[in-house]
Write a protein that holds these residues in place. Sequence first.
Motif, PDB file in Angstrom:
ATOM      1  N   ASP A 221       0.809  -1.222   0.000  1.00 26.52           N
ATOM      2  CA  ASP A 221       0.000   0.000   0.000  1.00 26.52           C
ATOM      3  C   ASP A 221       0.840   1.269   0.000  1.00 26.52           C
ATOM      4  O   ASP A 221       0.421   2.300  -0.544  1.00 26.52           O
ATOM      5  N   SER A 222       1.988   1.234   0.618  1.00 26.43           N
ATOM      6  CA  SER A 222       2.789   2.459   0.718  1.00 26.43           C
ATOM      7  C   SER A 222       3.266   2.928  -0.650  1.00 26.43           C
ATOM      8  O   SER A 222       3.411   4.129  -0.901  1.00 26.43           O
ATOM      9  N   ILE A 223       3.498   1.970  -1.552  1.00 33.90           N
ATOM     10  CA  ILE A 223       3.984   2.336  -2.888  1.00 33.90           C
ATOM     11  C   ILE A 223       2.909   3.075  -3.668  1.00 33.90           C
ATOM     12  O   ILE A 223       3.167   4.100  -4.310  1.00 33.90           O
ATOM     13  N   ILE A 224       1.683   2.573  -3.623  1.00 35.13           N
ATOM     14  CA  ILE A 224       0.634   3.212  -4.430  1.00 35.13           C
ATOM     15  C   ILE A 224       0.305   4.598  -3.910  1.00 35.13           C
ATOM     16  O   ILE A 224       0.051   5.526  -4.676  1.00 35.13           O
ATOM     17  N   THR A 225       0.341   4.775  -2.600  1.00 41.43           N
ATOM     18  CA  THR A 225       0.008   6.085  -2.038  1.00 41.43           C
ATOM     19  C   THR A 225       1.006   7.142  -2.480  1.00 41.43           C
ATOM     20  O   THR A 225       0.626   8.267  -2.835  1.00 41.43           O
ATOM     21  N   HIS A 226       2.290   6.785  -2.483  1.00 45.95           N
ATOM     22  CA  HIS A 226       3.329   7.771  -2.789  1.00 45.95           C
ATOM     23  C   HIS A 226       3.765   7.765  -4.248  1.00 45.95           C
ATOM     24  O   HIS A 226       4.329   8.752  -4.725  1.00 45.95           O
ATOM     25  N   GLY A 227       3.484   6.679  -4.976  1.00 49.17           N
ATOM     26  CA  GLY A 227       3.998   6.590  -6.344  1.00 49.17           C
ATOM     27  C   GLY A 227       2.970   6.671  -7.445  1.00 49.17           C
ATOM     28  O   GLY A 227       3.330   6.708  -8.624  1.00 49.17           O
ATOM     29  N   LEU A 228       1.664   6.702  -7.077  1.00 51.50           N
ATOM     30  CA  LEU A 228       0.636   6.680  -8.112  1.00 51.50           C
ATOM     31  C   LEU A 228      -0.433   7.747  -7.888  1.00 51.50           C
ATOM     32  O   LEU A 228      -1.547   7.617  -8.389  1.00 51.50           O
ATOM     33  N   ASN A 229      -0.099   8.799  -7.190  1.00 53.12           N
ATOM     34  CA  ASN A 229      -1.103   9.823  -6.910  1.00 53.12           C
ATOM     35  C   ASN A 229      -1.248  10.794  -8.083  1.00 53.12           C
ATOM     36  O   ASN A 229      -0.403  10.865  -8.977  1.00 53.12           O
ATOM     37  N   SER A 230      -2.311  11.559  -8.081  1.00 51.22           N
ATOM     38  CA  SER A 230      -2.628  12.435  -9.203  1.00 51.22           C
ATOM     39  C   SER A 230      -1.632  13.577  -9.366  1.00 51.22           C
ATOM     40  O   SER A 230      -1.471  14.106 -10.470  1.00 51.22           O
ATOM     41  N   ASN A 231      -0.959  13.968  -8.309  1.00 48.91           N
ATOM     42  CA  ASN A 231       0.043  15.029  -8.435  1.00 48.91           C
ATOM     43  C   ASN A 231       1.192  14.602  -9.342  1.00 48.91           C
ATOM     44  O   ASN A 231       1.718  15.409 -10.115  1.00 48.91           O
ATOM     45  N   LEU A 232       1.586  13.333  -9.233  1.00 49.71           N
ATOM     46  CA  LEU A 232       2.654  12.843 -10.101  1.00 49.71           C
ATOM     47  C   LEU A 232       2.199  12.802 -11.557  1.00 49.71           C
ATOM     48  O   LEU A 232       2.974  13.084 -12.474  1.00 49.71           O
ATOM     49  N   VAL A 233       0.947  12.443 -11.761  1.00 51.53           N
ATOM     50  CA  VAL A 233       0.413  12.420 -13.127  1.00 51.53           C
ATOM     51  C   VAL A 233       0.397  13.833 -13.707  1.00 51.53           C
ATOM     52  O   VAL A 233       0.792  14.051 -14.858  1.00 51.53           O
ATOM     53  N   LYS A 234      -0.054  14.799 -12.923  1.00 51.32           N
ATOM     54  CA  LYS A 234      -0.073  16.185 -13.395  1.00 51.32           C
ATOM     55  C   LYS A 234       1.337  16.658 -13.731  1.00 51.32           C
ATOM     56  O   LYS A 234       1.538  17.391 -14.704  1.00 51.32           O
TER      57      LYS A 234
END
Length: 904
Positions: A773-786
Amino acid sequence: MSIYHRATRMVRSKLHTYSWCRSKLMFSVIVIRRSLSKREKDDYINAVICLQHLPASNPNDTISRSRFDEFQAYHIEVQDKVHLVALRNECAYRGANPYWNWSVDADRPEPDSISKSSMFDPDSGFGGDGVPGTYTLPDDPSGESRIVRQRFRGCISNGPFANFRPIRGPGKFIGEHCLTRGLNDTLKDSLTSIVVDGVLAQPDFERFRIELEGRPITTEASGHDGGHLAVGGEMSNIYSSPGDPIFFLHHANLDRIWYEWQHLAEGRLLEITGRSTRYPPYVNITLDYPLVMGTLGNTIPIRDIMDVSAVPGYWNWSIDADRLEPDSFLRSPVFDPDSGFGGDGVPGTYTIPDDPSGESRIFRERFRGCISNGPFAKFRPIRGPGKFIGEHCLTRGLNDTLSKNFLTSAVVDEIFAQPDFENFRIQLEGKPITPTSRIHDGGHISVGGEMSNVYSSPGGLSAILSTSRQPGPHLEPMAAFSRRSLMGDYRPLNTRSPIREYHVGLPFGYGYTGRHNYDPRYHEYSREPRVLHLRLNFESSKHRYCMRTINPVVKKVTVTLTIILPIFTLSLAQIAASAAILGPVSDFLESKEACTHTIYRQEWRSLSEQHKQEYIQAVKCSHSLPNKTSYHGVKTRLDDFQAVHIYNAEEVHHVGHFFPWHRRFLSMYETMLRDECGFRGAIPYWDWTLDADEGGRLLDSPIFDPHTGFGGDGVAGTLTLNLTHDEMDVNGIDPDLYRGCVMDGPFAYPQFTVHLGPGMLVGDHCLTRGINDSIITHGLNSNLVKRALNKSTFEQFRLALEEGNGDGSEHGAGHYAVGGEFANLYSSPAEPIFFLHHANLDRLWWNWQSLDLSARIIDVSGNDTHGQNVTLDYKLPFGQFNDDYTSIKHVMDVTQYPLCYDYI
């Protein structure tokens, strides 16, 4: 009168800014529950609250207290005539009207999924259900207000509209009351994606309308009435339903569905049928049927709202200046009093103010007089001419002599022959930079009057240079192009003929003339004696214009002609200075083939339960079909795809063609599922930002649901990796990522067995996972996509998504968050979620491309593992999957063959 005329008049008179143009912007803000940020939701809700506090503007309406009341009032008065209501932009709201895609909620398995929708969230939505016992319905013995009591539960008590007091309703009653609701989850069956699919499958508009509108036309509720009744309360009443702000989101969704239906088949942008009212007397509905908007706006014909992509166009004065008649400029359709902007000024109708100082730079000979006809005959500018202040008429002084000297195509050709921007600008702008007038000032002084003045010309409607985008004998749909290039224009041979003549100016002053048969979706051009056939396609729902060469006999001409298309609006200077790109771009054009059918990829949780099961069954089918390749260890068709990835993994990661290779790989897999397993849909995608932004457990995502998803995590203690350290190292296996075998869901062991992997190994084993779970929270959030979408070049975008900026990347984070086989560089396609993850990455690439499609449709760069530059002609390595469509140029546009898909 065109929508452009009306919009101009409305802005000029400051009556209102409301427009019935169904702009694409209106639907750029998507499902409020998951697509709007908290700020965007608040902005929209605050704008609605603003309308509820703005004083009513209609002096004849003595009941309405606010602008919001007036919308409800008009709906009550004309509910039998029109159901097209929109929100005014009078509260500094900068966004678009969101829509509520109720199918997303209705498709969820929970029995109360409608009432638990985030639409009704008291903090980020529109507030919740009505509270029993808080509202007493007025008596309606005559039934005139058509109130169904069981649909009114009570007043809403939370959210932004808890204190809102409508003055009208329920029905036709007048009197202040609370906003009422009565949420009804039993109506969710009328709002599912299966129902929408059935609506979209209707062959003509009348059946489409009947299926979407539902009762009383049909025996069952459907999308329209299902949405109203599912919310209940005020929303359930045929008259006063706009009293609930959700009304506008509901109808925006209905309009979106109509838009989708319009673009599923040719000719639907002009298809409208039915009757004006349910009961006699009525008239048949046609494109010219007037939509009466009362105090909300001018009456407009239906044709003006049929195409949401309708945009202002342009006036190509060269068409008029090139004609042989001495008064061709004066006779231009632009100055037609009925379908254009009105005619010339009438001598003796205007007195020019004295300007002894010359400060206002007024040239008296250019002012003939006031215009006396057309849509702007009564328009009274308050400024001008020049710097003068004072109400006056709109003046003109049309001059055919000037137009034929300064606005001809020969002058345009001269301008395009300029070698750099500065020379181009000087030649285009003309006096006082050049000793003679050119196109810019030539256009102004040829119209004359207010348009001829350097200061006040906008008062003279210099916007006349942007005429309405309506197919007609003169103003052609070239205006739909994203950027206007002067390279092409269309002109009629006669006003009634479907034959169009075109002229395309080529570099260095060369002219090219020909004809084509005009059709809104398909064009074919020919010219003798050297035949060059170009096909212009309108396949995509986004109206992208795409071209391919049918008979590529003149390659350089092909490239030059591309300048008239939005995808290839390259300046002549760029093309002349960059001869090296002529070959690749021309080959790219020749590679483009139209699709006979387009499929649409959707986010997993937006699929109906039936569609989810159909996809999962197709994946299991591919695991049961015999292999077609001869790679070592393969047994099934699914193994074929895993093997191709294994054998090419080192060649297609951390390279310039990472995105193109995986785009084609997914397309091949998608085609296999459809052709060999009877799957009718498209590969879904997994938008992991929806899970990451919520900050919850990954196992709570619908993706990992054991019944309607892909099953859960690996179970500890069910897997033993009997491998040496060297074997693990060579095969890229990190044992910490392998928690165990998946033991539930459709791919549980031993029913589902993997034959290849982990890594490059061969051997039967279970599907493994190790969710983190820790990876998805920090590595797949919308801020990174933006962050990635804000990159300006393809290489920067690729590095952001594949490599990251030292804090991981979305590509890697998706693999490692799921773990197990999915975390392996080589054998990851053993995990069925692989294809949904990479479909989302591909969607993000397509989104990035679409932000500047004209440039990014050919933007690819980087190196391969051998140091070779990656270009449009680069051949993607697919081993035994190689075919004629594995060059990068074949995968740059998802709406073209062999891809033929889009994302929603």
